[in-house]
Enzyme design. Structure first.
Site, PDB file in Angstrom:
ATOM      1  N   ASP A 117     -13.206  39.487  -0.879  1.00 53.55           N
ATOM      2  CA  ASP A 117     -13.568  39.196  -2.376  1.00 53.55           C
ATOM      3  C   ASP A 117     -12.540  39.942  -3.313  1.00 53.55           C
ATOM      4  OD1 ASP A 117     -15.639  37.819  -1.986  1.00 53.55           O
ATOM      5  OD2 ASP A 117     -17.010  39.351  -1.791  1.00 53.55           O
ATOM      6  N   ASP A 136     -16.716  31.480  -2.802  1.00 54.25           N
ATOM      7  CA  ASP A 136     -18.205  32.073  -3.696  1.00 54.25           C
ATOM      8  C   ASP A 136     -18.383  31.165  -4.702  1.00 54.25           C
ATOM      9  OD1 ASP A 136     -18.438  33.963  -1.696  1.00 54.25           O
ATOM     10  OD2 ASP A 136     -17.635  35.732  -3.050  1.00 54.25           O
TER      11      ASP A 136
END
Length: 156
Positions: A117, A136
């Site tokens: 991330d 995501d």
């Protein structure tokens, strides 16, 4: 079904290309942060071993493989659902978003042991501590699309 597979492939490819660029070319894994357009868009390296926002962290190999299995099972379940029932183009595209994103994050868990991330966005005096990635975004948009674009033709 071509639209579903095309969307899933495009999301998966975009997610992996962006991750390779950010993690390896920009070397965010080492530098850990890069301000792109502060405070609105920053790159902050975070290795997510859990589900969204690091919830339910799965430390160790067993947890990692369980989360990979869950991602594959959800992807397969959504695919079977789309194949068994007649859905419109928007539902199929939404399914492709979700499946492509889930597979992108599953590949991260196989390669890195965690999901990479790095996108961090803040605004208006609020400092967002969380990071996310292209997969995501696709998973969220796909799930929302499936809620919006399926089930309307059913009678109670």
């Amino acid at each position: 079904m071509r639209a579903l597979f095309a969307m899933a492939g495009a999301v998966f490819a975009l997610d992996q290309i962006v991750k390779v660029y950010v993690v390896h070319v920009l070397d965010l894994a080492e530098t850990l942060r890069l301000d792109v357009w502060p405070p609105y868009l920053n790159l902050r390296m975070a290795w997510n071993r859990g589900i969204n926002f690091g919830l339910l962290p799965a430390e160790g190999d067993a947890g990692r493989w369980i989360l990979i299995g869950v991602a594959l099972a959800i992807s397969a379940g959504v695919l079977v659902w789309m194949l068994r029932e007649s859905h419109g183009i928007w539902a199929r595209l939404s399914a492709g978003l979700l499946i492509g994103g889930a597979l992108g994050n599953a590949v991260d868990r196989v390669i890195y042991g965690a999901v990479a991330d790095f996108l961090n966005m803040s605004c208006c005096g609020i400092d967002n501590p969380y990071a996310f990635n292209v997969a995501d975004i696709a998973i969220f948009a796909g799930a929302l699309g499936l809620v919006v674009f399926t089930g309307r033709d059913k009678t109670p």
